[in-house]
Design an enzyme around this catalytic site. Structure first.
Site, PDB file in Angstrom:
ATOM      1  N   ASN A  79      28.231 -14.167  18.119  1.00 25.84           N
ATOM      2  CA  ASN A  79      29.264 -15.078  18.616  1.00 25.84           C
ATOM      3  C   ASN A  79      30.107 -14.405  19.713  1.00 25.84           C
ATOM      4  O   ASN A  79      29.678 -13.415  20.296  1.00 25.84           O
ATOM      5  CB  ASN A  79      30.117 -15.638  17.475  1.00 25.84           C
ATOM      6  CG  ASN A  79      30.591 -17.066  17.775  1.00 25.84           C
ATOM      7  OD1 ASN A  79      31.103 -17.350  18.857  1.00 25.84           O
ATOM      8  ND2 ASN A  79      30.404 -17.961  16.825  1.00 25.84           N
ATOM      9  N   ARG A  80      31.294 -14.927  19.946  1.00 28.51           N
ATOM     10  CA  ARG A  80      32.013 -14.544  21.170  1.00 28.51           C
ATOM     11  C   ARG A  80      33.160 -13.560  20.949  1.00 28.51           C
ATOM     12  O   ARG A  80      33.797 -13.577  19.899  1.00 28.51           O
ATOM     13  CB  ARG A  80      32.580 -15.802  21.835  1.00 28.51           C
ATOM     14  CG  ARG A  80      31.498 -16.713  22.330  1.00 28.51           C
ATOM     15  CD  ARG A  80      32.053 -17.994  22.938  1.00 28.51           C
ATOM     16  NE  ARG A  80      30.945 -18.753  23.513  1.00 28.51           N
ATOM     17  CZ  ARG A  80      30.138 -19.542  22.804  1.00 28.51           C
ATOM     18  NH1 ARG A  80      30.310 -19.690  21.493  1.00 28.51           N
ATOM     19  NH2 ARG A  80      29.136 -20.175  23.387  1.00 28.51           N
ATOM     20  N   HIS A 106      27.166 -12.994  21.857  1.00 25.86           N
ATOM     21  CA  HIS A 106      26.022 -12.410  21.145  1.00 25.86           C
ATOM     22  C   HIS A 106      25.665 -11.006  21.671  1.00 25.86           C
ATOM     23  O   HIS A 106      24.490 -10.649  21.778  1.00 25.86           O
ATOM     24  CB  HIS A 106      24.798 -13.338  21.251  1.00 25.86           C
ATOM     25  CG  HIS A 106      24.980 -14.674  20.571  1.00 25.86           C
ATOM     26  ND1 HIS A 106      25.738 -14.845  19.436  1.00 25.86           N
ATOM     27  CD2 HIS A 106      24.466 -15.905  20.859  1.00 25.86           C
ATOM     28  CE1 HIS A 106      25.694 -16.125  19.067  1.00 25.86           C
ATOM     29  NE2 HIS A 106      24.938 -16.790  19.909  1.00 25.86           N
ATOM     30  N   HIS A 176      19.998 -16.527  13.914  1.00 29.45           N
ATOM     31  CA  HIS A 176      20.234 -17.677  14.796  1.00 29.45           C
ATOM     32  C   HIS A 176      19.084 -18.694  14.741  1.00 29.45           C
ATOM     33  O   HIS A 176      18.613 -19.155  15.778  1.00 29.45           O
ATOM     34  CB  HIS A 176      20.463 -17.176  16.222  1.00 29.45           C
ATOM     35  CG  HIS A 176      21.299 -18.072  17.074  1.00 29.45           C
ATOM     36  ND1 HIS A 176      20.970 -19.386  17.321  1.00 29.45           N
ATOM     37  CD2 HIS A 176      22.461 -17.860  17.723  1.00 29.45           C
ATOM     38  CE1 HIS A 176      21.881 -19.925  18.107  1.00 29.45           C
ATOM     39  NE2 HIS A 176      22.806 -19.017  18.363  1.00 29.45           N
ATOM     40  N   SER A 177      18.635 -19.036  13.533  1.00 26.01           N
ATOM     41  CA  SER A 177      17.564 -20.040  13.413  1.00 26.01           C
ATOM     42  C   SER A 177      18.070 -21.426  13.784  1.00 26.01           C
ATOM     43  O   SER A 177      19.183 -21.804  13.435  1.00 26.01           O
ATOM     44  CB  SER A 177      17.058 -20.076  11.967  1.00 26.01           C
ATOM     45  OG  SER A 177      16.277 -18.938  11.717  1.00 26.01           O
ATOM     46  N   TYR A 178      17.218 -22.166  14.496  1.00 24.63           N
ATOM     47  CA  TYR A 178      17.477 -23.580  14.771  1.00 24.63           C
ATOM     48  C   TYR A 178      16.562 -24.372  13.846  1.00 24.63           C
ATOM     49  O   TYR A 178      15.343 -24.208  13.910  1.00 24.63           O
ATOM     50  CB  TYR A 178      17.090 -23.952  16.208  1.00 24.63           C
ATOM     51  CG  TYR A 178      17.969 -23.413  17.311  1.00 24.63           C
ATOM     52  CD1 TYR A 178      17.999 -22.052  17.604  1.00 24.63           C
ATOM     53  CD2 TYR A 178      18.719 -24.269  18.100  1.00 24.63           C
ATOM     54  CE1 TYR A 178      18.777 -21.565  18.644  1.00 24.63           C
ATOM     55  CE2 TYR A 178      19.495 -23.792  19.147  1.00 24.63           C
ATOM     56  CZ  TYR A 178      19.525 -22.437  19.409  1.00 24.63           C
ATOM     57  OH  TYR A 178      20.286 -21.957  20.446  1.00 24.63           O
ATOM     58  N   ASP A 248      29.932 -26.891  17.926  1.00 24.67           N
ATOM     59  CA  ASP A 248      29.620 -25.485  18.191  1.00 24.67           C
ATOM     60  C   ASP A 248      30.847 -24.715  17.702  1.00 24.67           C
ATOM     61  O   ASP A 248      31.554 -24.088  18.482  1.00 24.67           O
ATOM     62  CB  ASP A 248      29.358 -25.277  19.692  1.00 24.67           C
ATOM     63  CG  ASP A 248      28.790 -23.900  20.005  1.00 24.67           C
ATOM     64  OD1 ASP A 248      28.629 -23.107  19.071  1.00 24.67           O
ATOM     65  OD2 ASP A 248      28.522 -23.627  21.194  1.00 24.67           O
ATOM     66  N   GLN A 285      28.942 -20.820  11.752  1.00 27.25           N
ATOM     67  CA  GLN A 285      28.987 -21.545  13.025  1.00 27.25           C
ATOM     68  C   GLN A 285      27.988 -22.688  12.916  1.00 27.25           C
ATOM     69  O   GLN A 285      26.788 -22.463  12.745  1.00 27.25           O
ATOM     70  CB  GLN A 285      28.595 -20.614  14.182  1.00 27.25           C
ATOM     71  CG  GLN A 285      28.661 -21.234  15.562  1.00 27.25           C
ATOM     72  CD  GLN A 285      30.045 -21.083  16.222  1.00 27.25           C
ATOM     73  OE1 GLN A 285      30.958 -20.505  15.641  1.00 27.25           O
ATOM     74  NE2 GLN A 285      30.209 -21.614  17.410  1.00 27.25           N
ATOM     75  N   GLU A 312      24.975 -20.551  11.571  1.00 23.98           N
ATOM     76  CA  GLU A 312      25.022 -19.102  11.791  1.00 23.98           C
ATOM     77  C   GLU A 312      26.125 -18.515  10.914  1.00 23.98           C
ATOM     78  O   GLU A 312      27.306 -18.654  11.225  1.00 23.98           O
ATOM     79  CB  GLU A 312      25.320 -18.808  13.262  1.00 23.98           C
ATOM     80  CG  GLU A 312      24.305 -19.380  14.225  1.00 23.98           C
ATOM     81  CD  GLU A 312      24.909 -19.601  15.607  1.00 23.98           C
ATOM     82  OE1 GLU A 312      25.305 -18.636  16.255  1.00 23.98           O
ATOM     83  OE2 GLU A 312      24.983 -20.770  16.043  1.00 23.98           O
TER      84      GLU A 312
HETATM   85  C1  GLA Z   1      25.657 -19.847  19.731  1.00 26.46           C
HETATM   86  C2  GLA Z   1      26.820 -20.303  20.500  1.00 26.46           C
HETATM   87  C3  GLA Z   1      26.431 -21.439  21.368  1.00 26.46           C
HETATM   88  C4  GLA Z   1      25.266 -21.091  22.242  1.00 26.46           C
HETATM   89  C5  GLA Z   1      24.128 -20.558  21.408  1.00 26.46           C
HETATM   90  C6  GLA Z   1      23.011 -20.024  22.245  1.00 26.46           C
HETATM   91  O1  GLA Z   1      25.375 -20.681  18.734  1.00 26.46           O
HETATM   92  O2  GLA Z   1      27.904 -20.630  19.678  1.00 26.46           O
HETATM   93  O3  GLA Z   1      27.515 -21.816  22.160  1.00 26.46           O
HETATM   94  O4  GLA Z   1      25.659 -20.111  23.156  1.00 26.46           O
HETATM   95  O5  GLA Z   1      24.581 -19.541  20.580  1.00 26.46           O
HETATM   96  O6  GLA Z   1      22.623 -20.900  23.240  1.00 26.46           O
END
Ligand code: GLA
Length: 347
Positions: A79-80, A106, A176-178, A248, A285, A312
């Site tokens: 994350n940020r 990340h 970070h699985s989708y 997000d 997240q 996440e």
């Molecule tokens: C995380 C962030 C999103 C995006 C994804 C990657 O989930 O919170 O904003 O940057 O990673 O695309």
């Protein structure tokens, strides 16, 4: 139970192997050494058919060149980090500002975009390890990381993380699985119902950075304490959703005490597949694939906006600059450990 190893590709002359673990009920997952990345999860649907519920790529090139962290292990700080800087004991550290030239996201892919080393395996698990050097991307600490993926006979994937640094530093790891519980070809995730055990979330500014405050979910599009379809309120005229083009956001898991707790679930009525997420961490997240932009993924199909969602599990975003958040500052030699589980069933 079985573990199978195969060659997935090669990265700068290094072999990247894939490990597939299957349990006695036929469920399986695969993970590769590049990014300690989950590439596939075949979970049984309501008819007993196995569906790959992970959005991602078939080939290493996809992960290396086109990825939005699909399935990857992210760190040392997932994350940020606001302003791409923080201080520890009065010393300021300036990090690579890889997002809009302002924030660090990340850790600029430091752990996710490299080949990890195979560590060990057994009939139901595989683990990987990697090191990082002090100062890379401005981030302090020589560190060692281990991540272990286990499949149980009750269709649970358990992910256990360990990390240790030789300097006092922040550590925040995630997977970070989708997910798309109808399978990747299943299209949009807007009809998937989700639930998140959180009374509060961390609202963000225009750089997706929280500013210390928690906000109640009550009465908002962020209230997932009961099941709601992802799409039900995603287009609501609300600044928080507009800022981020959908969900997000970090949700503050209720009654966090470091023990393993269920924090989120998702159910897809088409396939009947249900995912339950458990974690020892304080936050999750919830991200709705807002930045997926049609990049070609598995089977040559485009990964469009909102064809995958992420849970996440993590410490809150920008914890280093928000002293009121649960701390993820670890002393030199102090071990970071966490556990996150994905449990699958069908109804
Ligand atoms: C995380 C962030 C999103 C995006 C994804 C990657 O989930 O919170 O904003 O940057 O990673 O695309």
């Amino acid at each position: 139970m079985s573990t199978e190893k195969s060659l997935f590709g090669s990265y700068n002359g290094t072999d990247v192997n894939k490990y597939t673990i299957k349990n006695c009920r036929g469920m399986s997952f695969s993970v590769i050494e590049y990014g300690a990345t989950l590439t596939n999860i075949f979970a049984p649907d309501k008819n007993g058919k196995f569906v790959d519920v992970l959005v991602g790529f078939d080939d290493l090139d996809g992960f290396v060149e086109r990825s939005d962290y699909q399935g990857m292990t992210v760190g040392p700080y997932a994350n940020r980090i606001g302003g791409a800087k923080f201080s520890i004991d009065g010393r300021e550290y300036n990090l690579t500002a890889n997002e809009k030239g302002v924030t660090s996201l990340h850790s600029n892919g430091e752990l996710s975009h490299k080949v990890w080393k195979y560590d060990s395996s057994g009939e139901n698990y595989v683990s990987f390890t990697t090191d990082r050097r002090d100062g890379v991307g401005g981030y302090p600490g020589n560190m060692n990381f281990t991540v272990k993926f286990t499949l149980t006979d009750d269709n649970k994937i358990k992910i256990e993380y360990r990390a240790v640094s030789d300097k006092k530093t922040y550590i925040n790891l995630t997977n970070h699985s989708y997910f798309n519980l109808s399978g990747f070809a299943g299209g949009s995730i807007l009809d998937t119902k989700i639930k998140i055990d959180a009374d509060y979330f961390t609202p963000v500014d225009e750089f997706s950075i929280p500013k210390g405050k928690l906000k109640e979910v009550e009465g908002k599009a962020f209230d997932f304490r009961e099941f709601h379809k992802i799409g039900e309120r995603i287009e609501n005229d609300c600044r928080q959703l507009k800022n981020t083009h959908g969900y997000d956001h970090n949700f503050c898991i209720n009654n966090y005490d470091g023990s393993l707790r269920k924090c989120a679930e998702a159910v897809d009525e088409k396939s009947g597949i249900k995912l339950e997420v458990f974690t020892t961490l304080p936050g999750v997240q919830f991200y709705t694939g807002n930045f997926l932009n049609g990049t070609i993924g598995k089977d040559g199909k485009p990964m469009k906006k909102r064809t995958g969602f992420c849970f996440e599990t993590q410490y809150y975003p920008d914890t280093p600059n928000n002293p009121s958040f649960p701390s993820c500052l670890f002393d030199a030699g102090q071990e970071y450990t966490s556990e996150t589980c994905y449990l699958f069933s069908a109804e």
